[in-house]
Design an enzyme around this catalytic site. Sequence first.
Site: not given
Ligand code: FCB
Length: 471
Positions: A377, A193
């Site tokens: 994620e 990210e």
């Molecule tokens: C993302 C991050 C991860 C976590 C999630 C909820 O932005 O990559 O580390 O904090 O959000």
Amino acid sequence: MANDASAVFDTLSPAVSRGSLADPFTPSADSTLWRKNFLLGAATASYQIEGAVNEDGRLPSIWDTFSAIPGKVLAGDTGAVACDHYHRWEADVEMLASLGLEGYRLSIAWPRVMDAAGVPNRKGLDFYKRLLNRLKEKGITTFVTLYHWDLPQHLEDRGGWLNRDTAYRFADYADLMSRELAGTVDAWATLNEPWCSAYLGYGNGHHAPGLANDRFATQAMHHLLLAHGLAVPVLRANDPASQKGIVANIGRGTPNSDSAADQRAAHLFEVQHNAWILDPLLKGSYPQDLFELWPGTEPLVLDGDMQTISAPLDFLGINYYFRTNVASDGAHGFRDVPLEGVERTQMGWEVYPDGLRDLLTGFKKTYRNLPPIYITENGMASDDQVTDGHVEDTQRISFLKRHLAAVDQAIKAGVDIRGYFLWSLMDNFEWAFGYERRFGVVHVDYSTQKRTIKRSAELVEKFLKERKAKA
Ligand code: FCB
């Protein structure tokens, strides 16, 4: 929360989630997720779980510094102990394997593995070697992120991501790690990210190092992307068998009305959240609309940088959480207009699975060279409680089911998606929100470090077992 969400939850009483009625998680019979080669795993990140911040020669990171400043993190929490995974990694790997999870996405703490002069720290390296070897023994596919935000503080002291030199130091770090860990990593992600590192870290200051200037954000982003581009060929040379990619968070922006101004605002929202990262990587140029939003913030780009940044990827990692409803701010930009009566999570984020599907199908149209995708994620925070040794995380079960259905729809629409990682394996240090926000499919009691498998994890395990049995 009296809104649409309650209707969804009412249909999922605890009796249902204990399995006495229909399983509220398992994908529908025609879902592509039944394909055995669709990887299903869980993700974590070093600073969020490891703790042991002063052990075995680990140096301070920007998150140690930032979280020590009063007011920066909820309740003054820090990652000093976190889930104590540095000491409990063996039990955590057993837990991961016992859930039948097929993939594990972890990150390496840069300040653990080399010092300010670039000299390798054997003890830190050995930790990751042991961990990755054990995962390999267990047959778990490993996705390793090199940078999930814990920049060594000594690099921040020299300007951090505002200093072009940090990109070259990152390439040195990637070189060391890929020489040391070659053969134990299935897929390398350079960065997690970059939007958060650049914008939250240097643009609005909500994350470490806490600077707030749009011009800083665009320059930090350029150096982050350059770091990625410099590292990819290094990883390819040292560890040719593995896949190489990067992880981007993406956001859905929807217009608050049909007016041209609001439509434009939604477009600019997605330029700022998505195209700012994906255009340089996949088209070799920054979206010019970004500089309409933030006039005068063009980063300093040297000859050859954009070619370096846009080198082909083996995969693109996508992190998706929510959508933002926006309207024109009356000038160059957009403003958030939170919708009433929609389902939200403990973070206040709207649950909006269609956004994931729509963004993925949109990217396929926009980027002709879109690489294979892993959802690296997806998940949600809820205020989970352990009752009689159980955690009934009903909203999460429903959330995961709906997002996996969105992934299935995108696959059926022709997007090449190869896997999905739950965020997160276990509750952990949620950055500026500390330990209050629980994203895990495993509950962590921070006073005892006891792990309790939540109902969501049990249902994922059940699905994976059934899928295996069918194969
Ligand atoms: C993302 C991050 C991860 C976590 C999630 C909820 O932005 O990559 O580390 O904090 O959000």
